[in-house]
Motif scaffolding. Structure first.
Motif, PDB file in Angstrom:
ATOM      1  N   TYR A 230      17.085  16.206 -52.314  1.00  0.00           N
ATOM      2  CA  TYR A 230      17.654  17.136 -53.291  1.00  0.00           C
ATOM      3  C   TYR A 230      16.795  18.399 -53.376  1.00  0.00           C
ATOM      4  O   TYR A 230      17.306  19.528 -53.351  1.00  0.00           O
ATOM      5  N   ILE A 231      15.478  18.206 -53.479  1.00  0.00           N
ATOM      6  CA  ILE A 231      14.572  19.353 -53.648  1.00  0.00           C
ATOM      7  C   ILE A 231      14.657  20.295 -52.441  1.00  0.00           C
ATOM      8  O   ILE A 231      14.760  21.519 -52.597  1.00  0.00           O
ATOM      9  N   VAL A 232      14.626  19.738 -51.244  1.00  0.00           N
ATOM     10  CA  VAL A 232      14.670  20.609 -50.059  1.00  0.00           C
ATOM     11  C   VAL A 232      15.976  21.401 -50.065  1.00  0.00           C
ATOM     12  O   VAL A 232      15.985  22.618 -49.832  1.00  0.00           O
ATOM     13  N   ASP A 233      17.064  20.715 -50.390  1.00  0.00           N
ATOM     14  CA  ASP A 233      18.373  21.381 -50.407  1.00  0.00           C
ATOM     15  C   ASP A 233      18.406  22.508 -51.461  1.00  0.00           C
ATOM     16  O   ASP A 233      18.731  23.660 -51.159  1.00  0.00           O
ATOM     17  N   LYS A 234      18.025  22.185 -52.677  1.00  0.00           N
ATOM     18  CA  LYS A 234      18.167  23.160 -53.770  1.00  0.00           C
ATOM     19  C   LYS A 234      17.101  24.265 -53.693  1.00  0.00           C
ATOM     20  O   LYS A 234      17.373  25.419 -54.015  1.00  0.00           O
ATOM     21  N   ALA A 235      15.886  23.915 -53.282  1.00  0.00           N
ATOM     22  CA  ALA A 235      14.837  24.945 -53.181  1.00  0.00           C
ATOM     23  C   ALA A 235      15.268  26.024 -52.182  1.00  0.00           C
ATOM     24  O   ALA A 235      14.983  27.207 -52.366  1.00  0.00           O
ATOM     25  N   ASN A 236      15.975  25.605 -51.156  1.00  0.00           N
ATOM     26  CA  ASN A 236      16.421  26.584 -50.166  1.00  0.00           C
ATOM     27  C   ASN A 236      17.577  27.439 -50.666  1.00  0.00           C
ATOM     28  O   ASN A 236      17.934  28.429 -50.028  1.00  0.00           O
ATOM     29  N   GLN A 237      18.128  27.052 -51.813  1.00  0.00           N
ATOM     30  CA  GLN A 237      19.165  27.905 -52.417  1.00  0.00           C
ATOM     31  C   GLN A 237      18.571  28.942 -53.382  1.00  0.00           C
ATOM     32  O   GLN A 237      19.283  29.788 -53.909  1.00  0.00           O
ATOM     33  N   LEU A 238      17.255  28.871 -53.594  1.00  0.00           N
ATOM     34  CA  LEU A 238      16.632  29.813 -54.530  1.00  0.00           C
ATOM     35  C   LEU A 238      16.601  31.240 -53.976  1.00  0.00           C
ATOM     36  O   LEU A 238      16.435  32.203 -54.725  1.00  0.00           O
ATOM     37  N   GLY A 239      16.723  31.358 -52.655  1.00  0.00           N
ATOM     38  CA  GLY A 239      16.807  32.694 -52.055  1.00  0.00           C
ATOM     39  C   GLY A 239      15.472  33.429 -51.971  1.00  0.00           C
ATOM     40  O   GLY A 239      15.439  34.642 -51.787  1.00  0.00           O
ATOM     41  N   ILE A 240      14.368  32.702 -52.079  1.00  0.00           N
ATOM     42  CA  ILE A 240      13.045  33.353 -51.992  1.00  0.00           C
ATOM     43  C   ILE A 240      12.758  33.758 -50.546  1.00  0.00           C
ATOM     44  O   ILE A 240      12.318  34.874 -50.275  1.00  0.00           O
ATOM     45  N   GLY A 241      13.016  32.827 -49.651  1.00  0.00           N
ATOM     46  CA  GLY A 241      12.916  33.133 -48.222  1.00  0.00           C
ATOM     47  C   GLY A 241      11.495  33.234 -47.698  1.00  0.00           C
ATOM     48  O   GLY A 241      10.520  33.153 -48.448  1.00  0.00           O
ATOM     49  N   THR A 242      11.405  33.430 -46.408  1.00  0.00           N
ATOM     50  CA  THR A 242      10.108  33.532 -45.742  1.00  0.00           C
ATOM     51  C   THR A 242       9.345  34.742 -46.288  1.00  0.00           C
ATOM     52  O   THR A 242       9.897  35.833 -46.382  1.00  0.00           O
ATOM     53  N   MET A 243       8.101  34.520 -46.674  1.00  0.00           N
ATOM     54  CA  MET A 243       7.220  35.552 -47.244  1.00  0.00           C
ATOM     55  C   MET A 243       7.789  36.185 -48.521  1.00  0.00           C
ATOM     56  O   MET A 243       7.374  37.263 -48.925  1.00  0.00           O
ATOM     57  N   GLY A 244       8.797  35.530 -49.127  1.00  0.00           N
ATOM     58  CA  GLY A 244       9.399  36.096 -50.332  1.00  0.00           C
ATOM     59  C   GLY A 244      10.272  37.298 -50.036  1.00  0.00           C
ATOM     60  O   GLY A 244      10.537  38.114 -50.930  1.00  0.00           O
ATOM     61  N   PHE A 245      10.746  37.397 -48.797  1.00  0.00           N
ATOM     62  CA  PHE A 245      11.601  38.524 -48.405  1.00  0.00           C
ATOM     63  C   PHE A 245      13.058  38.309 -48.790  1.00  0.00           C
ATOM     64  O   PHE A 245      13.908  39.127 -48.495  1.00  0.00           O
ATOM     65  N   GLY A 246      13.359  37.154 -49.390  1.00  0.00           N
ATOM     66  CA  GLY A 246      14.756  36.779 -49.631  1.00  0.00           C
ATOM     67  C   GLY A 246      15.266  36.082 -48.383  1.00  0.00           C
ATOM     68  O   GLY A 246      14.812  36.395 -47.271  1.00  0.00           O
ATOM     69  N   GLY A 247      16.183  35.121 -48.531  1.00  0.00           N
ATOM     70  CA  GLY A 247      16.711  34.445 -47.343  1.00  0.00           C
ATOM     71  C   GLY A 247      17.006  32.989 -47.584  1.00  0.00           C
ATOM     72  O   GLY A 247      16.902  32.481 -48.702  1.00  0.00           O
ATOM     73  N   GLU A 248      17.393  32.331 -46.513  1.00  0.00           N
ATOM     74  CA  GLU A 248      17.919  30.960 -46.597  1.00  0.00           C
ATOM     75  C   GLU A 248      16.825  29.898 -46.563  1.00  0.00           C
ATOM     76  O   GLU A 248      17.056  28.763 -46.926  1.00  0.00           O
ATOM     77  N   VAL A 249      15.637  30.241 -46.051  1.00  0.00           N
ATOM     78  CA  VAL A 249      14.618  29.212 -45.793  1.00  0.00           C
ATOM     79  C   VAL A 249      13.394  29.447 -46.668  1.00  0.00           C
ATOM     80  O   VAL A 249      12.617  30.372 -46.446  1.00  0.00           O
TER      81      VAL A 249
END
Ligand SMILES: O=C(O)C[C@H](O)C(=O)O
Ligand code: SF4
Length: 533
Positions: A230-249
């Motif tokens: 659940y956490i991996v799925d939902k955390a990836n929906q937060l939109g923070i992304g690599t280096m906080g650039f926004g994104g899926e991961v």
């Protein structure tokens, strides 16, 4: 015992320079999910390239080689004191050879011991076991991600999520919040280890133990497995992304363990680890001291797919243009469409105000000329003192490099950015006092710095955290050094660079990509408020 020292040295070098296979695969899976044309996609590609460079050059993946932490299991009768001595000698050698940065600092005087030894350094946990071989695991966890560890005491009131009670759903909220509060500052996309229960000390220990689990194992406890997924799925929906650039991961892995607690205490401890997830282990024959097995798949065994899939070079790539923070909520499709509008600007130092005012959030800047490193000790010093060099129009790089000296002079062995927010109390004053035009670091800075950039005419440039080999290659010469007495990471290095690429994430018009991502992820976090477990 000479051979065991050699084996420990090998383990240290391997951990620092060759990211294990399971971690590489997790990054690879993340990369496949991210849109390649976005800033986050490019950052992931640079990370992959850096992993390969570190492996080939047998040099540190990231310049912050962390707090060396050893977990050692020995058969009954093996001399643990002897092992401890050998660990220390191996660490000194690895530091001298530039495989580790001198990272042990006296907390009161600020003096760097220079060899990674000192009170509390390294961390060594010994345990006896029934097996007939020695097992030695090592994790090198850097300071930036260590700063993002967090411990909750339930029940708690959490920003965006409301009340977290003493149950599985309360734990769920704590972990989601932990990922949110890290933003990109711990060099996302990251991995987290979670310890439920214990006391304040053992809770964190349990969290860190989880980081030793293989990235692709399955939790034997069905509830915890469900929570991890659940956490991996939902955390990836937060939109923070690599280096906080926004994104899926945003999150590459989540491992949760539970221990008993006291009736009055209910801690949820979260250990955040950056993508540069450096841990390895060996089995050692106590009779000969030789390594007979590596515990985690070695990185070169999966080198092919991760390193050569794409040749990511920000200098020639076109990242997404992002003119204002309000646009942070853009969809991936919009980001891709915006990629075609990106600008790439070459700046020769010293930089003029006019050049800076023309830059906008989303532009890629390629720097040529001299830059000066400066982090905590230097910023504090400059507040009350003059600079040894003229900083008018200058570029300050938040970086504590790994450096080696030979007859020819100093050489840069690794030089990625450090977390800039630590300089927030000083940066605005320093920019104005010395006429600095560009600050390079990672993770972004706060409102005070943003205002100074606007008032004075400056930019904040975000480099890719952990990409220490990638940036070291852009440094053509070491022009000099001041304040070596602050220690190698904190000294002011004067570096001649060419082709040093970074992205404008805070501009002189009041726009901040970081503020936008934080706001958008906060709104997303609040959508996970309702009970799930
Ligand atoms: O100390 C460093 O070089 C970097 C640190 O690990 C950080 O992430 O800020
Ligand atoms: S700079 Fe980033 S990658 Fe390196 S140790 Fe710090 S958090 Fe990890």
């Amino acid at each position: 015992m000479q051979q065991i020292q050699e084996s420990i040295y090998e383990l240290i070098v391997e951990a620092s320079t060759n990211l294990p296979g399971d971690v590489r695969r997790a990054i690879q899976r993340g990369k496949a999910r991210e849109n390649h044309a976005t800033r986050a996609g490019l950052a992931l590609s640079t990370i992959s390239k850096n992993i390969k460079m570190a492996e080939e050059q047998v040099s540190p993946i990231c310049q912050d080689t962390g707090m060396p932490t050893f977990i050692v299991h020995t058969p009954i009768g093996v001399n643990q004191l002897e092992i401890k001595k050998n660990i220390k000698v191996a660490l000194q050698r690895a530091t001298k050879e530039g495989k580790l940065r001198p990272n042990s600092v006296d907390s009161l005087t600020g003096e760097n011991s220079g060899d990674n030894l000192g009170p509390g350094t390294p961390v060594i946990h010994f345990e006896q076991w029934e097996n007939d071989y020695i097992e030695m695991r090592l994790i090198l966890k850097g300071g930036g991600c260590e700063n993002k560890n967090i411990q909750y005491s339930l029940p708690a009131e959490l920003e965006g999520l409301g009340r977290a009670g003493r149950d599985l759903d309360g734990i769920r909220k704590c972990i989601l919040h932990a990922v949110y509060q890290a933003q990109g500052q711990g060099c996302s996309a990251g991995f987290i280890g979670v310890g439920i229960g214990g006391d304040r000390t053992t809770g964190y220990e349990l969290a860190k133990q989880q980081l030793f689990r293989p990235a692709d194992d399955v939790n034997p406890n069905a509830d915890l497995k469900r929570l991890e997924d659940y956490i991996v799925d939902k955390a990836n929906q937060l939109g923070i992304g690599t280096m906080g650039f926004g994104g899926e991961v945003t999150l590459l892995g989540c491992k949760i363990g539970a221990a008993n607690r006291l009736p009055a205490s209910f801690f949820v401890s979260v250990a955040y680890n950056c993508w540069a997830f450096r841990r390895q282990g060996v089995e050692i024959d106590p009779a000969t001291g030789t390594i007979h097995k590596w515990i985690y798949e070695r990185g070169n065994e999966v080198a092919e797919d991760i390193a050569t899939q794409d040749e990511a070079v920000p200098q020639t790539a076109t990242p997404t243009a992002e003119p204002s923070s309000e646009q942070q909520a853009t969809t991936t499709a919009e980001q891709t469409a915006a990629a075609s509008q990106a600008r790439e600007v070459v700046l020769q130092t010293p930089i003029t105000e006019e050049q800076i005012r023309s830059l906008r959030v989303g532009d890629v800047v390629i720097i040529k000329g001299e830059m000066h490193t400066g982090r905590d000790a230097l910023h504090k010093y400059l507040l009350d003192n003059d600079s040894p060099v003229d900083l008018n129009g200058a570029v300050i790089y938040h970086c504590g490099p790994v450096m080696l000296k030979d007859e020819a002079g100093w050489h840069v062995k690794a030089a990625g950015p450090t977390t800039s927010i630590r300089e927030e109390p000083y940066q605005a004053d320093i920019i104005k006092k010395f006429g600095i035009r560009a600050v390079i670091g990672k993770g972004g800075m706060g409102a005070k710095t943003l205002a100074a950039l606007k008032e004075h005419g400056g930019v904040y440039l975000n480099a890719i955290g952990g990409a220490a080999q990638y940036y070291a290659e852009c440094i053509k010469q070491v022009n000099g050094v001041d304040f070596l007495e602050f220690g190698i990471p904190e000294a002011m290095w004067h570096l001649e660079v060419d082709g040093f690429a970074a992205i404008v994430t805070m501009d002189s018009h009041g726009d901040s990509l970081h503020a936008g991502v934080e706001q958008a992820s906060k709104e997303k976090l609040a959508s996970f408020r309702e009970a799930v477990f």
